[in-house]
Motif scaffolding. Structure first.
Motif, PDB file in Angstrom:
ATOM      1  N   SER A  27      75.694  55.278  67.786  1.00 56.83           N
ATOM      2  CA  SER A  27      74.438  54.542  67.935  1.00 56.83           C
ATOM      3  C   SER A  27      73.272  55.420  67.512  1.00 56.83           C
ATOM      4  O   SER A  27      73.278  56.625  67.768  1.00 56.83           O
ATOM      5  N   SER A  31      71.785  58.133  74.293  1.00 49.46           N
ATOM      6  CA  SER A  31      71.953  57.590  75.645  1.00 49.46           C
ATOM      7  C   SER A  31      71.083  58.306  76.665  1.00 49.46           C
ATOM      8  O   SER A  31      70.303  57.690  77.379  1.00 49.46           O
ATOM      9  N   ASN A  32      71.221  59.606  76.739  1.00 51.58           N
ATOM     10  CA  ASN A  32      70.481  60.359  77.754  1.00 51.58           C
ATOM     11  C   ASN A  32      70.191  61.763  77.233  1.00 51.58           C
ATOM     12  O   ASN A  32      70.710  62.751  77.752  1.00 51.58           O
ATOM     13  N   ARG A 203      63.803  53.618  74.620  1.00 51.78           N
ATOM     14  CA  ARG A 203      65.199  53.634  74.163  1.00 51.78           C
ATOM     15  C   ARG A 203      65.934  52.380  74.630  1.00 51.78           C
ATOM     16  O   ARG A 203      66.718  51.787  73.884  1.00 51.78           O
ATOM     17  N   ARG A 207      67.665  49.785  72.141  1.00 49.14           N
ATOM     18  CA  ARG A 207      69.119  49.607  72.252  1.00 49.14           C
ATOM     19  C   ARG A 207      69.468  48.140  72.493  1.00 49.14           C
ATOM     20  O   ARG A 207      70.409  47.605  71.900  1.00 49.14           O
TER      21      ARG A 207
END
Length: 223
Positions: A27, A31-32, A203, A207
């Protein structure tokens, strides 16, 4: 000197960010990401093979985003070729290197065009703004501070007020009146607590858009 500086010595702040946060094939939206991978902290929003986005550490307004090329191109005019490909060597090798550099520049240009609208939509949704600047400077006399291609996305809040994700605050009204040139305005240090929350929300919005219908194909946004 940090261990990252020792392993990846570079005078360019954006190249340091690009090295610290490699792209994830699954992606373009991390994510983090750990903001403390580098100093000063980086609040990453986007990481692809060709571009990356993060919050400006000296924002003109809350939510000020930078979209930068992953490779080091200094000015937009440099995107026709790679600054790392001299074309030396046998003719066939030089021609192949030039074509590879041109293809890299084309893909980078496409990525800039693909992700500017996505970042803009996310910025509007998270901050509630209706107006914003997209600014790109080339060279010192054009106010380019970091000599690495990047676009500023600068939210413009109404009547000196901001309401970011339910958090009401004041913006200096005098700052609004001082915006006589695109991209100009009073700057202040990034609030790390607010930045972490802002980055997480941005984000999440991106996403949701990418994975909720428009999708990601081969690491690219399908816009």
């Amino acid at each position: 000197m940090s261990s990252l500086d020792e392993h990846y010595p570079t005078p360019c702040a954006f190249c340091k960010i690009a090295t610290a946060y490699p792209p994830d094939a699954s992606s373009p939206i991390p994510s983090n990401p750990d903001p403390e991978k580098i100093d000063p902290q980086c609040f990453l929003l986007l990481s692809t093979p060709h571009v990356l986005a993060f919050l400006d550490i000296l924002p003109i307004a809350p939510g000020h985003i930078l979209l930068a090329t992953r490779k080091h191109y200094q000015k937009l005019s440099d995107l026709h070729n790679s600054p790392h490909s001299s074309g030396d060597g046998p003719e066939a090798h030089a021609a192949a290197a030039r074509e590879e550099a041109r293809e890299e520049a084309r893909e980078t240009s496409r990525a800039l065009g693909e992700y500017l609208p996505l970042l803009s939509r996310a910025l509007c949704q998270v901050t509630g703004i209706e107006d914003w600047n997209v600014v790109q400077n080339n060279g010192e006399r054009a106010a380019q501070v970091v000599p690495h291609i990047h676009f500023h996305l600068i939210p413009r809040y109404q009547e000196g007020r901001r309401d970011v994700a339910g958090r009401k605050g004041k913006v200096d009204v005098g700052m609004l009146k001082s915006w006589t040139v695109f991209g100009r305005g009073a700057r202040e240090d990034l609030d790390e607590v607010e930045a972490e929350e802002m980055a997480r929300e941005l984000r999440g919005v991106m996403r949701e858009e990418l994975e909720g219908g428009r999708g990601v194909v081969g690491g690219k946004a399908k816009l």
